[in-house]
Structure formats: C-alpha cells, structure tokens
Design a protein around this motif. Sequence first.
Motif, PDB file in Angstrom:
ATOM      1  N   THR B  79       0.820  -1.198   0.000  1.00  0.00           N
ATOM      2  CA  THR B  79       0.000   0.000   0.000  1.00  0.00           C
ATOM      3  C   THR B  79       0.864   1.262   0.000  1.00  0.00           C
ATOM      4  N   SER B  80       0.212   2.379  -0.199  1.00  0.00           N
ATOM      5  CA  SER B  80       0.928   3.656  -0.208  1.00  0.00           C
ATOM      6  C   SER B  80       1.465   4.008   1.178  1.00  0.00           C
ATOM      7  N   ALA B  81       1.002   3.293   2.187  1.00  0.00           N
ATOM      8  CA  ALA B  81       1.486   3.531   3.548  1.00  0.00           C
ATOM      9  C   ALA B  81       2.873   2.925   3.788  1.00  0.00           C
ATOM     10  N   GLN B  82       3.312   2.080   2.892  1.00  0.00           N
ATOM     11  CA  GLN B  82       4.663   1.492   3.014  1.00  0.00           C
ATOM     12  C   GLN B  82       5.661   2.525   2.534  1.00  0.00           C
ATOM     13  N   LYS B  83       6.496   3.008   3.449  1.00  0.00           N
ATOM     14  CA  LYS B  83       7.350   4.163   3.152  1.00  0.00           C
ATOM     15  C   LYS B  83       8.528   3.843   2.247  1.00  0.00           C
ATOM     16  N   ASN B  84       8.969   2.640   2.257  1.00  0.00           N
ATOM     17  CA  ASN B  84      10.140   2.282   1.449  1.00  0.00           C
ATOM     18  C   ASN B  84       9.894   0.924   0.791  1.00  0.00           C
ATOM     19  N   PRO B  85       9.028   0.871  -0.209  1.00  0.00           N
ATOM     20  CA  PRO B  85       8.604  -0.419  -0.746  1.00  0.00           C
ATOM     21  C   PRO B  85       9.561  -1.053  -1.754  1.00  0.00           C
ATOM     22  N   THR B  86      10.532  -0.316  -2.254  1.00  0.00           N
ATOM     23  CA  THR B  86      11.454  -0.890  -3.236  1.00  0.00           C
ATOM     24  C   THR B  86      12.240  -2.008  -2.591  1.00  0.00           C
ATOM     25  N   ALA B  87      12.073  -3.230  -3.112  1.00  0.00           N
ATOM     26  CA  ALA B  87      12.712  -4.412  -2.525  1.00  0.00           C
ATOM     27  C   ALA B  87      12.417  -5.611  -3.408  1.00  0.00           C
ATOM     28  N   PHE B  88      13.019  -6.720  -3.020  1.00  0.00           N
ATOM     29  CA  PHE B  88      12.764  -8.013  -3.659  1.00  0.00           C
ATOM     30  C   PHE B  88      11.829  -8.788  -2.745  1.00  0.00           C
ATOM     31  N   TYR B  89      10.725  -9.299  -3.299  1.00  0.00           N
ATOM     32  CA  TYR B  89       9.711  -9.972  -2.493  1.00  0.00           C
ATOM     33  C   TYR B  89       9.665 -11.449  -2.869  1.00  0.00           C
ATOM     34  N   LEU B  90       9.740 -12.284  -1.853  1.00  0.00           N
ATOM     35  CA  LEU B  90       9.737 -13.729  -2.037  1.00  0.00           C
ATOM     36  C   LEU B  90       8.529 -14.342  -1.343  1.00  0.00           C
ATOM     37  N   CYS B  91       7.874 -15.227  -2.053  1.00  0.00           N
ATOM     38  CA  CYS B  91       6.760 -15.985  -1.513  1.00  0.00           C
ATOM     39  C   CYS B  91       7.236 -17.410  -1.266  1.00  0.00           C
ATOM     40  N   ALA B  92       6.722 -18.041  -0.237  1.00  0.00           N
ATOM     41  CA  ALA B  92       7.101 -19.413   0.083  1.00  0.00           C
ATOM     42  C   ALA B  92       5.870 -20.181   0.544  1.00  0.00           C
ATOM     43  N   SER B  93       5.966 -21.491   0.511  1.00  0.00           N
ATOM     44  CA  SER B  93       4.887 -22.311   1.034  1.00  0.00           C
ATOM     45  C   SER B  93       5.474 -23.549   1.694  1.00  0.00           C
ATOM     46  N   SER B  94       4.694 -24.134   2.594  1.00  0.00           N
ATOM     47  CA  SER B  94       5.080 -25.389   3.219  1.00  0.00           C
ATOM     48  C   SER B  94       3.837 -26.213   3.462  1.00  0.00           C
ATOM     49  N   MET B  95       4.023 -27.508   3.675  1.00  0.00           N
ATOM     50  CA  MET B  95       2.890 -28.425   3.730  1.00  0.00           C
ATOM     51  C   MET B  95       1.914 -28.031   4.821  1.00  0.00           C
ATOM     52  N   SER B  96       2.461 -27.742   6.003  1.00  0.00           N
ATOM     53  CA  SER B  96       1.612 -27.282   7.093  1.00  0.00           C
ATOM     54  C   SER B  96       2.470 -26.580   8.103  1.00  0.00           C
ATOM     55  N   ALA B  97       1.856 -25.799   8.911  1.00  0.00           N
ATOM     56  CA  ALA B  97       2.571 -25.116   9.989  1.00  0.00           C
ATOM     57  C   ALA B  97       2.345 -25.937  11.243  1.00  0.00           C
ATOM     58  N   SER B  98       3.342 -26.673  11.632  1.00  0.00           N
ATOM     59  CA  SER B  98       3.193 -27.544  12.793  1.00  0.00           C
ATOM     60  C   SER B  98       4.547 -27.682  13.466  1.00  0.00           C
ATOM     61  N   SER B  99       4.573 -28.442  14.505  1.00  0.00           N
ATOM     62  CA  SER B  99       5.832 -28.579  15.221  1.00  0.00           C
ATOM     63  C   SER B  99       6.806 -29.500  14.501  1.00  0.00           C
ATOM     64  N   SER B 100       6.297 -30.354  13.626  1.00  0.00           N
ATOM     65  CA  SER B 100       7.200 -31.210  12.878  1.00  0.00           C
ATOM     66  C   SER B 100       7.754 -30.443  11.687  1.00  0.00           C
ATOM     67  N   TYR B 101       8.802 -30.970  11.137  1.00  0.00           N
ATOM     68  CA  TYR B 101       9.499 -30.247  10.086  1.00  0.00           C
ATOM     69  C   TYR B 101       8.747 -30.302   8.767  1.00  0.00           C
ATOM     70  N   ASN B 102       8.554 -29.162   8.155  1.00  0.00           N
ATOM     71  CA  ASN B 102       8.025 -29.067   6.800  1.00  0.00           C
ATOM     72  C   ASN B 102       8.847 -28.025   6.060  1.00  0.00           C
ATOM     73  N   GLU B 103       9.496 -28.463   5.013  1.00  0.00           N
ATOM     74  CA  GLU B 103      10.381 -27.565   4.275  1.00  0.00           C
ATOM     75  C   GLU B 103       9.589 -26.440   3.632  1.00  0.00           C
ATOM     76  N   GLN B 104      10.145 -25.234   3.681  1.00  0.00           N
ATOM     77  CA  GLN B 104       9.567 -24.113   2.951  1.00  0.00           C
ATOM     78  C   GLN B 104      10.161 -24.079   1.554  1.00  0.00           C
ATOM     79  N   PHE B 105       9.277 -24.029   0.569  1.00  0.00           N
ATOM     80  CA  PHE B 105       9.698 -23.915  -0.820  1.00  0.00           C
ATOM     81  C   PHE B 105       9.445 -22.476  -1.267  1.00  0.00           C
ATOM     82  N   PHE B 106      10.414 -21.923  -1.992  1.00  0.00           N
ATOM     83  CA  PHE B 106      10.338 -20.516  -2.371  1.00  0.00           C
ATOM     84  C   PHE B 106      10.010 -20.346  -3.848  1.00  0.00           C
ATOM     85  N   GLY B 107       9.300 -19.265  -4.140  1.00  0.00           N
ATOM     86  CA  GLY B 107       9.060 -18.862  -5.506  1.00  0.00           C
ATOM     87  C   GLY B 107      10.255 -18.103  -6.058  1.00  0.00           C
ATOM     88  N   PRO B 108      10.199 -17.687  -7.318  1.00  0.00           N
ATOM     89  CA  PRO B 108      11.330 -17.000  -7.955  1.00  0.00           C
ATOM     90  C   PRO B 108      11.451 -15.533  -7.585  1.00  0.00           C
TER      91      PRO B 108
END
Lengths: 116, 115
Positions: B79-108
């Motif tokens: 949004t316009s409220a973000q004072k310094n938005p110029t950056a590289f943005y990465l999205c990631a996903s994982s199977m579930s958010a739990s106490s056991s390990y689930n690898e995060q996979f990243f987008g480009p």
Amino acid sequence: AQTVTQSQPEMSVQEAETVTLSCTYDTSESDYYLFWYKQPPSRQMILVIRQEAYKQQNATENRFSVNFQKAAKSFSLKISDSQLGDAAMYFCAYRSMQGGSEKLVFGKGTKLTVNP
Amino acid sequence: DGGITQSPKYLFRKEGQNVTLSCEQNLNHDAMYWYRQDPGQGLRLIYYSQIVNDFQKGDIAEGYSVSREKKESFPLTVTSAQKNPTAFYLCASSMSASSSYNEQFFGPGTRLTVL
C-alpha cells in the motif's frame, strides 16, 4: 526473540578448495531447526542443509556439512571441493519447533565467490 | 510441474499507488509466507498464513496487506502507507505449519521498484 548472525559479509575460495561459513544464533529454546539456504544470482532460494537441534550428529549433504555446536549456539557450513556453481549468497536460518508457525529467522547472508 | 509462481518478475510503481504481487502454488500446501529482501539484509517475514481465510502479521507487516481466499493463492498488496517499498519480495509455502518439520519452498521472487 531469536536472532541469527552471520559475521562474514563476503568470503572467497579457490575452486576445489574448502571453505567454512560462520553462523551464530541466539535463542532460549532447547529444540529448534537450523538451515543453510543458497541464493544464486537467479535469486531462487534453495535449501542446502538442515539440522535438528536435538540431534548430536552433524548433518551432511554430499559436499556440504555443518559443524553444530549447541552450547556455543554456533552453526557453520563447510563446503568441500568448491565448484564454480557454489558461488552464491548463503543464508543461515533458524526455526522454532514450537507448534503453530514455521516462521524462519534469517541472518544477513554471506556472499561466496569461487575463483577458478 | 509442481511449484510456486510469482508474477510479475519485475514491477514498477509510482509513489502513492497500491500494487498487488501475485503468488500461486500447486503443491497443495496449507501454509504460505511473504518475505522481503533488501540489499545486505536477510529475508524478513511480512505475513504468513497457516490455512485458508486466516493469516498473521510477521515482523514487518506495516504498509502491507494480504488475503487467503483460496488455498493455492496468497496475494500481497503493497500500500501507499509502506514508506520504502522498493525491494525483492519472495513468496514461500510449506505443507503445514506444525511442530514437525516441513520444508519451505520458495518462488522466484518479484522485484518491486518505486519510481
């Protein structure tokens, strides 16, 4: 809050040699995960290796291995037989084992240059 | 092929404009994440979502908003409220958010530049 510190902004290594990247972290938890991620010029984040804090044995993945010192809260990455394709930014990351979130806390990274 | 896609790869925005970054995954993952990367900095968490119709603020949520109406999609609005938005943005996903390990996979990633 957990913090991760990588004290080497840049490192260089000759091809076929070995290099060690340093990482220290701060946490009050006893169980957690630690990771090393590689970010090549393409900027795609790639998981290199992970370590569960409850495991005493250091993790190894082919040419990549870690030296995990839990008491010292140190987690260094050793790259053996360095290859030109290893040139990248390397990030150390921490993840709590407490349920409900897989939030990763990253260090600022180390830029690795591999010289032919 | 299964994976995470982010679009566009490069995005330019004028000051004062809102802009939305797309993140889609076909990995059937429950959890999704948005990170921001600045030069000389590691990745910092903006927002994350553990399940559809639910999301939580990360460390630097101010000036950003998200939605999670579908499992496979997690768009980020700068949004316009973000004072310094110029950056590289990465999205990631994982199977579930739990106490056991689930690898995060990243987008480009998406490189956002404010003109």
